[in-house]
Design a protein around this motif. Structure first.
Motif, PDB file in Angstrom:
ATOM      1  N   CYS A   9       6.472  -2.098   3.543  1.00  0.00           N
ATOM      2  CA  CYS A   9       5.099  -1.569   3.540  1.00  0.00           C
ATOM      3  C   CYS A   9       4.560  -1.427   4.954  1.00  0.00           C
ATOM      4  CB  CYS A   9       4.197  -2.490   2.720  1.00  0.00           C
ATOM      5  SG  CYS A   9       4.451  -2.420   0.940  1.00  0.00           S
ATOM      6  N   ILE A  10       4.836  -2.411   5.806  1.00  0.00           N
ATOM      7  CA  ILE A  10       4.348  -2.352   7.188  1.00  0.00           C
ATOM      8  C   ILE A  10       5.016  -1.208   7.937  1.00  0.00           C
ATOM      9  CG2 ILE A  10       4.320  -3.586   9.382  1.00  0.00           C
ATOM     10  CD1 ILE A  10       4.008  -6.167   7.806  1.00  0.00           C
ATOM     11  N   ALA A  13       3.533   2.023   6.813  1.00  0.00           N
ATOM     12  CA  ALA A  13       2.186   2.216   7.355  1.00  0.00           C
ATOM     13  C   ALA A  13       2.227   2.626   8.820  1.00  0.00           C
ATOM     14  CB  ALA A  13       1.375   0.933   7.186  1.00  0.00           C
ATOM     15  N   LEU A  36      -5.372   1.198   7.903  1.00  0.00           N
ATOM     16  CA  LEU A  36      -4.264   1.240   6.954  1.00  0.00           C
ATOM     17  C   LEU A  36      -3.909  -0.159   6.456  1.00  0.00           C
ATOM     18  CD1 LEU A  36      -1.907   3.879   8.635  1.00  0.00           C
ATOM     19  CD2 LEU A  36      -3.190   4.148   6.510  1.00  0.00           C
ATOM     20  N   GLY A  37      -3.972  -1.143   7.340  1.00  0.00           N
ATOM     21  CA  GLY A  37      -3.707  -2.515   6.918  1.00  0.00           C
ATOM     22  C   GLY A  37      -4.718  -3.007   5.898  1.00  0.00           C
ATOM     23  N   LEU A  40      -3.895  -1.363   2.604  1.00  0.00           N
ATOM     24  CA  LEU A  40      -2.736  -1.987   1.964  1.00  0.00           C
ATOM     25  C   LEU A  40      -3.099  -3.301   1.282  1.00  0.00           C
ATOM     26  CD1 LEU A  40       0.151  -1.448   4.553  1.00  0.00           C
ATOM     27  CD2 LEU A  40      -0.008  -0.462   2.268  1.00  0.00           C
ATOM     28  N   SER A  41      -3.951  -4.084   1.937  1.00  0.00           N
ATOM     29  CA  SER A  41      -4.263  -5.410   1.415  1.00  0.00           C
ATOM     30  C   SER A  41      -5.044  -5.368   0.108  1.00  0.00           C
ATOM     31  CB  SER A  41      -5.051  -6.207   2.455  1.00  0.00           C
ATOM     32  OG  SER A  41      -6.318  -5.610   2.677  1.00  0.00           O
ATOM     33  N   MET A  43      -4.638  -3.035  -2.243  1.00  0.00           N
ATOM     34  CA  MET A  43      -3.851  -2.406  -3.308  1.00  0.00           C
ATOM     35  C   MET A  43      -3.315  -3.472  -4.263  1.00  0.00           C
ATOM     36  SD  MET A  43      -1.653   0.564  -1.351  1.00  0.00           S
ATOM     37  CE  MET A  43      -2.474   1.983  -0.618  1.00  0.00           C
ATOM     38  N   PHE A  46       0.384  -4.622  -3.833  1.00  0.00           N
ATOM     39  CA  PHE A  46       0.802  -5.139  -2.526  1.00  0.00           C
ATOM     40  C   PHE A  46       1.228  -6.594  -2.663  1.00  0.00           C
ATOM     41  CE2 PHE A  46       0.155  -6.832   1.746  1.00  0.00           C
ATOM     42  CZ  PHE A  46       0.852  -5.896   2.475  1.00  0.00           C
ATOM     43  N   ILE A 287      -1.374  -3.443  11.929  1.00  0.00           N
ATOM     44  CA  ILE A 287      -1.326  -3.386  10.471  1.00  0.00           C
ATOM     45  C   ILE A 287      -1.554  -4.784   9.889  1.00  0.00           C
ATOM     46  CG2 ILE A 287       0.151  -2.957   8.473  1.00  0.00           C
ATOM     47  CD1 ILE A 287      -0.704  -0.392   9.781  1.00  0.00           C
ATOM     48  N   MET A 291      -4.546  -6.273   7.488  1.00  0.00           N
ATOM     49  CA  MET A 291      -4.249  -6.946   6.225  1.00  0.00           C
ATOM     50  C   MET A 291      -4.951  -8.293   6.120  1.00  0.00           C
ATOM     51  SD  MET A 291      -0.186  -6.085   6.159  1.00  0.00           S
ATOM     52  CE  MET A 291       0.156  -7.555   5.211  1.00  0.00           C
TER      53      MET A 291
END
Length: 337
Positions: A9-10, A13, A36-37, A40-41, A43, A46, A287, A291
């Protein structure tokens, strides 16, 4: 498996941020990566995985600081060394004290030791952030040299101050003399260790090349292995791994002289590999920062015993103290210089 998903994922991203940055060039790429981080967190799919701080220092910070030290303008660093060290040591300690006493005064429920720990964490500038954001900011060559020099050396003062402030918060005791002694040992010991390994690496690289044993693969692997060896070795001897990496990066010359297709190929591949690695690790750092933001903010924001308005006011106040301290310190140092 969750760790592998996190890594993928990282990397994805970071790749996406490289494309987004081309369409919005006026927005700093690190800010895009932080956003973006955060995305992602939140979602649902994730993976909820925490990264060990010590592993983070080894995998990300050590090679990035090593690369920054290797590529920094050595002559510019020497010309601004006094100002850089005053910021790296003096300003970092002054910011820790100013933030600590200010926070403890406006929020008495926070102990002075815990407030000093926050000040120690906020004081040092980050070499990764300076390198990334400095490309978009309109900084002069001298300003960039001062900030890079400061960011390379101030981690020792910040980390030692943070560790002793936490120890005081947990035990209720704070030994100033012991803290100062630990700082001197960590600073000087890490520097000496890094210089010794850097000189040994110079000799090894030159010997291997002169004997005709160097290949592109062996050279790249030796260069990539060096920062991890430096950091772990210095931490084993209880000195600053950060300063060891920086010192070695400053003095490791990485002989790129010679003629022939093998030498040229090695130099080209080395530059390309470090370029890709630098962008990837820089992106991964931001990223990961994005997160961590929601979870870090949620703990205080959702606490019913803490006023959110007061929390915002304290955040603004602490930011103002940090910025004011930097302006005041730099103005004073420029007058003295």
């Amino acid at each position: 498996m969750a760790v592998l998903e996190l890594v993928l994922c990282i990397v994805a991203a970071v790749l996406v941020s490289s494309f987004i940055g081309r369409f919005i060039p006026r927005v700093s790429t690190p800010l895009v990566q932080i956003a973006l981080g955060v995305a992602l967190s939140v979602m649902p799919l994730f993976p909820n995985v925490t990264l060990d701080p010590e592993l983070f220092m080894v995998l990300f910070i050590a090679p990035l600081l090593y690369l920054e030290a290797r590529e920094i303008d050595k002559s510019a660093l020497l010309n601004t060394m006094t100002l850089s060290l005053s910021l790296a040591i003096g300003l970092a300690i002054a910011t820790m004290v100013a933030v600590g006493f200010t926070l403890s005064a406006v929020w008495p429920s926070i102990s002075l030791a815990a407030a000093l720990a926050l000040g120690a964490a906020l004081g040092p500038t980050d070499a990764v952030a300076v390198s990334s954001l400095g490309r978009e900011a309109a900084l002069s060559q001298r300003q960039r040299g001062v900030l890079k020099g400061e960011s390379l050396f101030n981690d020792a003062s910040g980390i030692v101050g943070f560790q002793f402030a936490l120890a005081a918060a947990f035990t209720g005791e704070f030994a100033v003399g012991q803290a100062a002694g630990e700082f001197v040992v960590s600073f000087i010991g890490g520097t000496i260790f890094g210089l010794a390994i850097g000189l040994a690496a110079n000799w090894l690289f030159e010997t291997v090349r002169s004997m005709g044993l160097e290949t592109t693969t062996s050279r790249i692997l030796m260069e990539l292995f060096l920062p991890f060896l430096l950091y772990l070795g210095a931490e084993h001897f209880h000195v600053s791994g950060i300063l060891a990496v920086v010192a070695a990066g400053l003095f490791a010359s990485f002989d790129r002289t010679g003629v022939g297709p093998n030498v040229a190929r090695t130099n080209i591949v080395s530059g390309s590999v470090w370029g890709v690695l630098s962008f990837s690790l820089n992106g991964a750092v931001f990223i990961l920062l994005g997160m961590q933001l929601p979870r870090a903010m949620r703990a205080s924001w959702s606490d019913p015993y803490i006023s959110n308005n007061m929390l915002i006011g304290i955040i603004v106040l602490i930011c103002a103290v940090v910025i004011a301290m930097r302006f005041a310190w730099v103005a004073a140092m420029l007058r003295l210089a």
